[in-house]
Design a protein around this motif. Structure first.
Motif: not given
Lengths: 336, 580
Positions: B340, B342-343, B345-347, B349-350
Motif C-alpha cells: 500500500t 508503494g502504491i 508513493a507512486g500516486m 509522484v504522479i
C-alpha cells in the motif's frame, strides 16, 4: 511437500504490522507458500517481487537474461530499483536474489534456470505465478493446461495493464459484514477456458468491438474510451502492426456500424492513444510501475492465502485519471 | 527512479524493528538509527548522482523556517499526526508552495494535493473527532475491552506515573502511594488487586441493590444512571487468595520465555501476570517509578496492561482479548504493509509531476483500496471544493472565545493546551493591549528565554494580570503565518468534572457563526441536555485515541480527506527539490 512450519517469535516481531492487517494464519500460509516470478521485463513485476519478498512468501525467480554489458546494466537499472551498478555480468534472476536477500529477513528466495515457463518442472507446486511480458503476442505461448493462478503485467506509459487467470476452479473465503456480524463466505470461481483462450477471445477484436463501441457512445464514459484505446494497442502488438493501422481497423468497424461520425467527438480516445503511444518512447514510467506492482502484490497475497476476493480478468490503471478498475473475463464476453 | 535530482528529507524518528517489513531502505543493522539518515544513505548508494540531504528533527522546529520551505518546488508530507500535518499545511499555504499529502492504513491508501487557491487546503474540511469515552463508562460501567484498556492505562499512571497528570483514579493514587514507595511488590500487588478487582466490584454490587432498598429520591442523578447501567451487567468480583500468585512455572510463556501474546489465557494466568508485572516494575524501574509513562514497546508495562484489562474484563463479563490485540488497541498501532505504501508513493509522484508540469486542473484526490476488486483506485476532482470560510487558506480572521477558571488557569495551560493542542500552533507570540507578553523563536536572547520560562507556571489572571484592561489576546505564529484573536473570559463555573481540561474554548467565525473549532470542544459538549452533568473522558495523550476501523476510514476518504490514522509512506522523500 514440506511440513507446515509455524511462525517463529522473530518472524512475529518483524512481520508484526502486517500480521495486524491479515492475521497470523495468513502470515503462516505465506511462509509455507511458494510463488514463481518469471520474466522480469517490466518494473511492475519487479515491484511486485519486492513486496512479495518483504511480505515473507517463498519465491522462485526465473529470468536467464544476463546483465552482460554496462549499457544493458544501465538499462535494467533504469527499470528496476533492485538492480544496482555492482551487478554487471550477473544473471538477472541472481541479481534480484542478491538484492532481496539484503533487504528481507526471512524470505526464502531461489533462482530457477531456464528461459521460459516451459522450462519449469512442477508448475503445480506454486501457489501462484506472476509473469512479465514484452509483447502481447507472447502470451499465446502460455500452457493451455495451466491450473496455477497466473497474473500477467505490463505498463504503457501512464497506463498499467494486468491479466489474472485463476485456473479452472478457484475457491476463496472472504469476511463479510452481515447485520453487523462478521460472516465468512466461501466462493468458487469455475472457468473451463484457459487464459490463452481468454486472451485470444479478447484479441478477436472485431467480434465484440461494435457492441463495446455502442456502449461507449451510450455511456460516454472515459473508461470505455480507455478500453478501446487499449484494445487498439493489443491489436497492434498481437498482429505486429502500427498503432495507426490498428486504429484504422477500429474506425472501419465504427463506420460499418454507422458510428463513424461519433468517433470525432471522442477526444478521450485520442488522448489515451497519445498516452499509450508516448509510452513507446519512455516504456517504463516508474510511478505507474510502483502503483501497478504494489497492487498486484496485494492481489497475489489474496491468491496465495485464498483469503479475500482477488481481481480476475483484466485490470487497468490510468495514472492521468487516477482510476484503477478490474473487469471479469465475462465482461467483454457478455458484450458479444 | 523518476529522475528527481535534488531531494531533502526531514524526519525525527528512529528505526524500529517493526518498520523493516515495509521500509526497504533499512536493514536490521539500522535499527535504532535515524530514519532520515539511513534513508538518504541507501538512496545515495543506489543513485550516486542524486543530491540528497537529510535532517534529523521535527518539521515544526524553528530551523525549518520560511526560507527553508521556500527553497523547494514540491513538498511531500509523510506524517503520522494531525498537528504536524496542519503545521506544514499552514506554512505551505502561506508561502504558496505545493504540498502533497498522503498516507496508508492496512489495505487503504490516499493521496491529495494542496495548492493555494487551486485546491482545498488540509484544514478546509474539519478533521474527524477522535473517539472518546465518558468518564463513567471507564470508571464504573465498561462494556467493551477498549474501556478496560483505557482504565488499565489510568491505573498504571495512578500507581507509577507522574502525580501532576489528570487522573480520575486519584483516590487509588493517594491511598497506595506509600505502599508503592515501600517497594514491597507482594504487598502492593495484593492491595491493588483486592481494591480494584474485588472490593470495588463488591461495592458496585451493593450499589446496585441500594436502589431497591431506598427508592429513587435519595440518590444523586449520576448514581441512578450508574446503577441502571450496572443492573444490565453481570458483575464478577475476583478474590486473589484463591489463585496461586507465585507459581513455580510460568504457564503464560513458551519454551523460549516469550509471552504467548497470540493466545487467550485462563483467568488465573492473568492474575499471575499481574503479580509478575508489578514485581518487575518495582524491581527494574527503580527511580523511574513515579514517572513511568505507558510505552507499547515496553514488554513489562504492556504485560501490566494486558493483565489489568483482562482482569477488569472478567469483572464485567466482557470477552477476553489476546495480548497481541491489546497491544494494538493500547498503543494505537496503525497496521501497515509495504505494497500500500508503494502504491501511495507512486500516486504521489504522479500527482507531483502534474503540479510541476503545470497541469493542476488534472489533480485528483485519490483513494486506493484493494478490498473492492472491481474499483481499486478511485479519484475525484479536487479543484472545485475550496472552503471559502477556511481559516487557513481564505482571508477569514477567526475569533475565538476562551473561558477559563481564574484560580487555576496558567500561562502554560494557554500555550500547551489551547494554542499547541487545540489550534496546532507551533511557536506562538502573544500580545494583549499592544504589549507582547510571551514569545517563542530562535531569535530570542537568553534573558528573554529565561523571563518567558519563568512566566509559564504563573496564573494568567492572578500573577500576570492578562485581560485586566483588554480582554483580547492577539496570537501570532510567524512560522505558520497564522494570526487570530482570542477573547478571554474568566469564570469560576468551569466545572472540572465537566471539563477535565479546565477551560471552554469556542470559535466565533465572523462574529456570528459558531463552529466546532477542534476535537477539544467536542468533548466538553455533553451528549444530551446541557443541564445534566455528563462526564467525559479524554486521554491527555493523543496516542490513546482509538482508531476507527478501515470501513470508517473508507467513508472518510470518500469525502476526500485523510484522517490522522495514516501512516508514513515508505518512499521516504518528505521534501523534494526538483531540477529538471
Amino acid at each position: 511437500m514440506e511440513t507446515n512450519q509455524e511462525l517463529t517469535h522473530d518472524e512475529k516481531t518483524i512481520y508484526d504490522r502486517q500480521i495486524r492487517v491479515w492475521g497470523h494464519a495468513a502470515q503462516e500460509k505465506l511462509k509455507n507458500s511458494k510463488v514463481l516470478v518469471a520474466n522480469l521485463v517490466s518494473g511492475s513485476v519487479s515491484e511486485s517481487l519486492r513486496h512479495l519478498a518483504l511480505k515473507g512468501v517463498m519465491i522462485d525467480i526465473l529470468d536467464d537474461r544476463m546483465l552482460e554489458s554496462k549499457e544493458e546494466l544501465e538499462r535494467q537499472m533504469s527499470i528496476h530499483y533492485l538492480i544496482n551498478e555492482e551487478q554487471e555480468g550477473m544473471k538477472i534472476s541472481e541479481a534480484f536474489k542478491q538484492s532481496l536477500d539484503k533487504i528481507t529477513q526471512f524470505a526464502k528466495i531461489s533462482v530457477i534456470e531456464g528461459d521460459n515457463l516451459g522450462a519449469v518442472k512442477n508448475l503445480e507446486e506454486y501457489s501462484a505465478i506472476i509473469l512479465g511480458y514484452n509483447n502481447f503476442s507472447e502470451t499465446k505461448d502460455l500452457p493451455t493446461d495451466l491450473e496455477v493462478p497466473i497474473v500477467l503485467a505490463k505498463s504503457y506509459g501512464a497506463v498499467g495493464v494486468s491479466f489474472c487467470h485463476l485456473g479452472s476452479s478457484y475457491s476463496f473465503t472472504e469476511t463479510l459484514k452481515i447485520d453487523n456480524k462478521d460472516m465468512t463466505k466461501t466462493t468458487i470461481y469455475n472457468d473451463s477456458k484457459p487464459i490463452k483462450d481468454w486472451m485470444e477471445h479478447w484479441l478477436s477484436f472485431d467480434k465484440f468491438t461494435p457492441k463495446l463501441l455502442s456502449r461507449v457512445r451510450v455511456k460516454k464514459k472515459a473508461k470505455e474510451d480507455f478500453i478501446v484505446a487499449l484494445l487498439i494497442t493489443f491489436i497492434s502488438e498481437s498482429q505486429g502492426i502500427d498503432l495507426s493501422d490498428a486504429k484504422s481497423q477500429v474506425i472501419d468497424i465504427f463506420e460499418k456500424n454507422n458510428k463513424g461520425a461519433l468517433l470525432e467527438e471522442t477526444s478521450d480516445l485520442e488522448k489515451y492513444l497519445g498516452d499509450i503511444k508516448e509510452s513507446y518512447i519512455t516504456p517504463e514510467f516508474h510511478p505507474v510501475q510502483s502503483v501497478l506492482g504494489g497492487h498486484l502484490a496485494q492481489e497475489m497475497l489474496k491468491i496465495v492465502t485464498k483469503m479475500g476476493r482477488p481481481f480476475y480478468g483484466l485490470y487497468l490503471y490510468n495514472a492521468v485519471e487516477q482510476q484503477g478498475r478490474s473487469f471479469p473475463p465475462t465482461y467483454l464476453h457478455n458484450l458479444v | 527512479m523518476t529522475g528527481f535530482k535534488q531531494i531533502e528529507v526531514v524526519d525525527m524518528d528512529t528505526i524500529d524493528i517493526s518498520n523493516l517489513n515495509r521500509q526497504f531502505l533499512f536493514t536490521r543493522e539500522d535499527v535504532g538509527k535515524h530514519k532520515s539518515e539511513c534513508a538518504a544513505k541507501a538512496i545515495k548508494r543506489r543513485f550516486p548522482a542524486l543530491n540528497i540531504k537529510h535532517y534529523v528533527g521535527n518539521i515544526k522546529d524553528g530551523r525549518f523556517d520560511s526560507d527553508f520551505f521556500k527553497s523547494f518546488d514540491l513538498i511531500y508530507n509523510a506524517l503520522d499526526n494531525i498537528d504536524a500535518r496542519k503545521h506544514v499545511n499552514r506554512v505551505c499555504i502561506s508561502l504558496n508552495r505545493p504540498l502533497i499529502d498522503g498516507g496508508s492504513t492496512g489495505y487503504i491508501g490516499t493521496t491529495v494535493s494542496i495548492l493555494k487557491d487551486k485546491t482545498p487546503c488540509y484544514e478546509c474540511i474539519p478533521k474527524p473527532t477522535p473517539k472518546q469515552f465518558p468518564v463513567c463508562t471507564i470508571r464504573a460501567t465498561p462494556d467493551k475491552m477498549i474501556h478496560c484498556i483505557v482504565w488499565a492505562k489510568y491505573l498504571l499512571n495512578a500507581l507509577f506515573g507522574d502525580q501532576g497528570e489528570v487522573n480520575f483514579l486519584e483516590d487509588i493514587r493517594e491511598e497506595l502511594s506509600e505502599v508503592v514507595k515501600n517497594g514491597d511488590y507482594k504487598a502492593l500487588a495484593t492491595k491493588v488487586f483486592t481494591k480494584v478487582f474485588d472490593e470495588e466490584i463488591h461495592s458496585q454490587l451493593e450499589l446496585r441493590n441500594k436502589k431497591q432498598e431506598y427508592g429513587k429520591s435519595e440518590l444523586k442523578e449520576e448514581e441512578i444512571k450508574v446503577i441502571e447501567m450496572l443492573r444490565k451487567k453481570e458483575l464478577q468480583p475476583l478474590d486473589s487468595t484463591v489463585f496461586n500468585t507465585n507459581p513455580e512455572e510460568i504457564k503464560y510463556e513458551d519454551k523460549e520465555g516469550n509471552r504467548k501474546d497470540t493466545e487467550i489465557w485462563d483467568i488465573s494466568l492473568y492474575v499471575q501476570l499481574f503479580y509478575k508485572s508489578i514485581e518487575s516494575i518495582l524491581t527494574k524501574y527503580g527511580d523511574k517509578v513515579g514517572h513511568i509513562e505507558f510505552d507499547k514497546d515496553d514488554e513489562i508495562l504492556l504485560g501490566f496492561i494486558i493483565a489489568c484489562s483482562n482482569l477488569r474484563a472478567y469483572n464485567y463479563n466482557i470477552a477476553k482479548e489476546t495480548g497481541f490485540k491489546i497491544k494494538e488497541m493500547a498503543g494505537n498501532i496503525i497496521p501497515a504493509i509495504s505494497s500500500t505504501n508503494g502504491i501511495v508513493a507512486g500516486m504521489e509522484v504522479i500527482e507531483g509531476l502534474k503540479i510541476l508540469s503545470g497541469q493542476t486542473s488534472k489533480l485528483k484526490a485519490v483513494t486506493f483500496s484493494s478490498k473492492n476488486a472491481d474499483r481499486v483506485i478511485t479519484s475525484s476532482d479536487i479543484t472545485q471544493e475550496i472552503n471559502k470560510n477556511c481559516q487557513i487558506c481564505s482571508n477569514v480572521k477567526p475569533l475565538y472565545k476562551l473561558t477559563v477558571d481564574e484560580e487555576t488557569f496558567k500561562l502554560q495551560d494557554l500555550i500547551e493546551k489551547v494554542l499547541k493542542k487545540d489550534l496546532s500552533i507551533s511557536s506562538p507570540t502573544l500580545e494583549c493591549g499592544g504589549k507582547i507578553f510571551f514569545e517563542t523563536g530562535d531569535d530570542l536572547d537568553e534573558d528573554e528565554i529565561e523571563e518567558y520560562e519563568h512566566k509559564l507556571p504563573k496564573l494568567l489572571k492572578g500573577d500576570l494580570n492578562v485581560g485586566d484592561k483588554y480582554n483580547k489576546i492577539r496570537v501570532d505564529d510567524f512560522l505558520q503565518d497564522f494570526t487570530c484573536d482570542i477573547e478571554l473570559h474568566y469564570s469560576k463555573v468551569v466545572n472540572k468534572d465537566e471539563n477535565p481540561q479546565g477551560y471552554i474554548f469556542e470559535i466565533v467565525v465572523e462574529g456570528s457563526q459558531k463552529q466546532n473549532p477542534s476535537k477539544e470542544e467536542a468533548k466538553i459538549v455533553p451528549e444530551q441536555d446541557k443541564s445534566e452533568p455528563t462526564y467525559t473522558c479524554v486521554d491527555q495523550n493523543s496516542d490513546d485515541v482509538i482508531i476507527a476501523d478501515p470501513a470508517d476510514i473508507c467513508q472518510k476518504t470518500a469525502v476526500k480527506r485523510k484522517s490522522d490514522e495514516l501512516e508514513e509512506i515508505d518512499h521516504q522523500a518528505k521534501r523534494s527539490k526538483i531540477t529538471i
